[in-house]
Every structure is written in C-alpha cells, then in structure tokens.
Motif scaffolding. Structure first.
Motif, PDB file in Angstrom:
ATOM      1  N   LYS A 105       0.841  -1.205   0.000  1.00  0.00           N
ATOM      2  CA  LYS A 105       0.000   0.000   0.000  1.00  0.00           C
ATOM      3  C   LYS A 105       0.877   1.256   0.000  1.00  0.00           C
ATOM      4  O   LYS A 105       0.676   2.184  -0.790  1.00  0.00           O
ATOM      5  CB  LYS A 105      -0.895  -0.039   1.239  1.00  0.00           C
ATOM      6  N   ASP A 214      -0.517  -5.386  -9.364  1.00  0.00           N
ATOM      7  CA  ASP A 214      -0.489  -5.712  -7.934  1.00  0.00           C
ATOM      8  C   ASP A 214      -0.833  -7.189  -7.807  1.00  0.00           C
ATOM      9  O   ASP A 214      -1.951  -7.601  -8.145  1.00  0.00           O
ATOM     10  CB  ASP A 214      -1.524  -4.824  -7.225  1.00  0.00           C
ATOM     11  N   ALA A 216      -0.728  -9.055  -4.889  1.00  0.00           N
ATOM     12  CA  ALA A 216      -0.725  -9.314  -3.437  1.00  0.00           C
ATOM     13  C   ALA A 216      -1.125 -10.758  -3.094  1.00  0.00           C
ATOM     14  O   ALA A 216      -0.616 -11.343  -2.146  1.00  0.00           O
ATOM     15  CB  ALA A 216      -1.673  -8.336  -2.741  1.00  0.00           C
ATOM     16  N   ARG A 256       4.423  -4.790   7.849  1.00  0.00           N
ATOM     17  CA  ARG A 256       4.522  -3.791   6.782  1.00  0.00           C
ATOM     18  C   ARG A 256       5.751  -4.010   5.901  1.00  0.00           C
ATOM     19  O   ARG A 256       6.706  -3.231   5.916  1.00  0.00           O
ATOM     20  CB  ARG A 256       4.517  -2.352   7.350  1.00  0.00           C
TER      21      ARG A 256
HETATM   22  C1  LIG Z   1      -4.914  -6.016  -3.722  1.00  0.00           C
HETATM   23  C2  LIG Z   1      -4.196  -5.526  -2.513  1.00  0.00           C
HETATM   24  N1  LIG Z   1      -3.059  -4.863  -2.675  1.00  0.00           N
HETATM   25  C3  LIG Z   1      -2.373  -4.393  -1.630  1.00  0.00           C
HETATM   26  C4  LIG Z   1      -2.837  -4.586  -0.341  1.00  0.00           C
HETATM   27  C5  LIG Z   1      -2.057  -3.981   0.779  1.00  0.00           C
HETATM   28  O1  LIG Z   1      -1.159  -4.867   1.298  1.00  0.00           O
HETATM   29  P1  LIG Z   1       0.005  -4.411   2.231  1.00  0.00           P
HETATM   30  O2  LIG Z   1      -0.271  -5.028   3.555  1.00  0.00           O
HETATM   31  O3  LIG Z   1       1.223  -4.980   1.603  1.00  0.00           O
HETATM   32  O4  LIG Z   1       0.068  -2.934   2.271  1.00  0.00           O
HETATM   33  C6  LIG Z   1      -4.014  -5.272  -0.116  1.00  0.00           C
HETATM   34  C7  LIG Z   1      -4.518  -5.449   1.254  1.00  0.00           C
HETATM   35  O5  LIG Z   1      -5.577  -5.910   1.531  1.00  0.00           O
HETATM   36  C8  LIG Z   1      -4.718  -5.748  -1.239  1.00  0.00           C
HETATM   37  O6  LIG Z   1      -5.872  -6.393  -1.097  1.00  0.00           O
END
Ligand SMILES: Cc1ncc(COP(=O)(O)O)c(C=O)c1O
Length: 401
Positions: A105, A214, A216, A256
């Motif tokens: 994020k 992204d 994630a 984080r």
């Molecule tokens: C698609 C997506 N990207 C990024 C993130 C953020 O993750 P991070 O904990 O690495 O900031 C999330 C968190 O829910 C997410 O769903």
C-alpha cells in the motif's frame, strides 16, 4: 473559524464506506456481542516461527537499531530478485529495478505521488481495492473507471477487458498514462492466465501507457491455479512495474513489508520520493523478510491449506443456509452475490442487517465501487467452527421475512 481555509486534498477523498459497518460492529462488540468477522483481508494466523526467530536474532545484534536504507537493504533486494527468478524466471537489477516498501500500500501510494502530474489520468477497473483509485486522487490525479467483466468461475473476460481499455483510453481527457491491474483481484477474486499479460504488454507499448500490477494474492491459490506475473513477458520492463507483499503469504500484515520491481524510470521515481519520506523499515524486519522470501516455503503451503479448508466449509455451510456462493480459484475471499431474497437491500443495508440480525460482519461491495453493490466480500479469516456458527445465524436470518 477559518472557514475560508480549505484542505483540497482531504476534501477530494471520499469518506470511508466501510466506516459505517465498522461503527456498528464496534458498538456491538463493546456491548459484549460476539461478532463473527469476515470483513477485512487481515490474516488471523501467526507469522511462521523461523521468520519471528530471525527478527529477534537480528534485533539482538549491534548496529541493527539505527536508521536503515530507504530502498531496502541490499540483501533484501537480492532476495526479491531471487524470488522473481525462482517463481517467474524474471531477472532484475537490485540497484535500479527493485525497491522494498512498507507494505505494498505504501509503495503504491508513493509511486502515484511520485509520477502523477496534476490532472493525469489512471485507468482502474472496478470494483477495486480502494487504494488503487485513491492513490491517484491523493496525488492530484484523476481516475477513469472501467468495468471488470468476468464469468461464473471468476475468470477475466479478456476480450471485453481490452475493448474497455481501448475505449477508456480514447475517452479520457487527458489521455490516460497508467493502468492498474490486480490479479488475483481484490475484491472479486478474478484471475487471469499468462496470455493476458502478453496482450497487455503489447497494448501498453502500442498505446503508450504504463501498467502497475499488484499481485498481493499471488501465492494464495486454490487447486491447480497458478498466478502469472507480468514479468513472464519479454520486454515487460519497458512498460510495467509490479508490487507484491509479504502480508498475505506469510501472515505478516502488521510487519509492513512489500516490494515493487520493474521499469527503471518508475522504480527510480519511487526510490527518490521514498528517500524524502522515510529512512527505511527497521533493519531486523528487513533481515527477517529476506529469510521469509529465501527460506523454507512450506509455511505457505500450511497457510494455503488453512484457507482452502475454510473455503470448503464456507461454500458448503453457507449454501446449506440458503446463500449460494460461487467458488474462487485464488485470494482469501469469496465474492458473494446477495442472497436472492435480500437482493433488493443492496450491499450496505444487507451488511448492516447481517451484523444486527446474524452477528456476522462482511464488507459491503459498494465500498469497492458502485459496480460492487450487488455483492459482499467474505474474508476467510475466521476458523471453521466460527464459519459454521455464522452459517447457522445466517440461515435463521434468511428465513425471516
Ligand atoms: C490487492 C491488494 N493490494 C495491496 C494490499 C495492501 O497490502 P500491504 O499489507 O502490503 O500494504 C491489499 C490489502 O488488503 C490488497 O488487497
């Protein structure tokens, strides 16, 4: 007082849609009610022990308590390069093509801040993880939304996707410079195959826009599905960056730690802006993250198995309760259409009723954009017994008229 002094940045940000449901949830909890909470993508599991041990070992050493390196310590950047090589056969220069971030994020928001000129447009398919839009708004840019079209197996309709990008590119003024992609997708769980990225990279080169990908949820897959990366495509670095996080795959959301790799111009911009904002993550966290990426990966299998078992229990028990859910092939979510006899309520009112009448918290789809208003998102972050209890509560609620 001072009414004439306006805070434009803050005024452009919408109020947090989830706040309303959160407030009801917190009030119910404070009055002693047991709320079964599927609302956030916040892993409930413990970080694997070998990662915690490394953190403690490093914290106990001399010279690990000072300011660290904003772009990430070299060993972590090397581990990120090894991770990409191993998983996707992609190579990166740890100096100019890799940056460690305080979760994905932070990296995403700061990248937008670094590269957006006032009024610049980014295309974001919706519904969307709210940050994917708000990062550009915060940075003084604008967002052109386009609908994400997919089938009942939550597979992206590629043809529709590229048609919509083309249309949105021609309609946006000024012409969009960025496109956000996020597969497996939050909140819908939609997935793509590698062929999608072949087409995307070709289109980005031809139409001259950057892609921010992204991934994630890359490791959280069910069954045979494997998440592809845009960097499996030759030449993707010319047009793309990709971000990943340790939050989900290693139960490290509170730590984080994440990273972004790819295009030198964008990564250079992110590194530069970060060097003005932070002094890097606490070094022991970076050392432990290096071990997470490089060390034994069986912990990911364990975490995936827990989500997979919960998924089966939720699909089975909720369907028995009268709420038909469709199976995702990745992520830690179920994207659930409102039950037929509650469809008229729309997502926010349905979510409130679920809380008040079934003691179950979910994320209303409207929080991810208007395209999500017929859905709610259920995160697999409660144990199997509590999922079954939620199903019993929901069964009673759905029978009410
Ligand atoms: C698609 C997506 N990207 C990024 C993130 C953020 O993750 P991070 O904990 O690495 O900031 C999330 C968190 O829910 C997410 O769903």
């Amino acid at each position: 007082m001072f009414d004439e002094i306006r805070f434009n940045t803050i005024e452009r940000l919408p109020n947090y849609v989830f706040a309303e449901v959160n407030a009801i949830k917190m009030a119910a909890r404070r009055s002693g009610e047991d709320i079964i909470d599927f609302s956030m993508g916040n892993p409930d599991g413990k970080t694997p022990q070998h990662i915690i041990d490394k953190l403690c070992e490093s914290a106990n050493k001399d010279k690990t308590s000072g300011y660290s390196v904003s772009a990430g310590i070299y060993k972590l950047r090397l581990a990120i390069c090894d991770w990409y090589k191993r998983k996707y056969g992609a190579s990166f220069d740890p100096e100019s093509e890799v940056v460690a971030t305080m979760g994905s994020k932070e990296g995403f928001v700061n990248l937008a801040r670094a590269v957006i000129n006032p009024g610049d447009v980014a295309i974001v398919p919706t519904p969307a993880y709210p940050i994917h839009s708000q990062a550009f708004i915060l940075a003084g840019g604008n967002v052109a939304k386009m609908p994400l079209i997919y089938n009942e197996k939550f597979e992206l309709d590629e043809n529709k996707f590229f048609e919509n990008v083309e249309k949105t590119l021609y309609e946006s003024i000024p012409r969009a410079k960025f496109l956000v992609v996020n597969f497996p997708h939050n909140p819908t769980t939609v997935t793509v195959q590698k062929s999608f990225y072949d087409r995307l990279v070709a289109m980005a080169k031809k139409e001259r826009f950057y892609v921010i990908s992204d991934i994630a949820y890359a490791e959280l897959t069910f069954g045979e599905y494997k998440t592809p990366s845009i960097f499996e495509v030759e030449g993707a670095k010319d047009v793309a960056v990709e971000t990943y996080t340790l939050s989900k795959s290693y139960n490290m959301a509170g730590w984080r730690v994440g990273f972004m790799v790819g295009n030198k111009k964008l990564i250079g911009a992110l590194k530069k802006i970060k060097s003005w904002f932070d002094y890097g993550m606490y070094t022991p966290i970076q050392v432990a993250a290096t071990i997470a990426l490089n060390g034994d990966q069986t912990c990911i299998e364990d975490i995936k198995n827990i989500y997979a078992k919960r998924l089966e229990v939720m699909l089975d028990s909720f369907t028995n309760a009268g709420w038909d859910l469709l199976r995702p092939s990745a992520s830690m979510f179920i994207w659930a259409k409102l039950p037929t006899n509650k469809a008229h309520l729309k997502s926010l009112e349905f979510s409130k009723q679920l809380l008040q009448k079934a003691s179950v918290a979910v994320s209303p789809g409207i929080g991810f954009g208007e395209a999500g208003d017929e859905y709610v998102r259920l995160a697999l972050i409660e144990n199997e017994n509590r999922i079954r209890q939620a199903a019993r509560n929901i069964k009673k609620y759905l029978k009410e008229e």
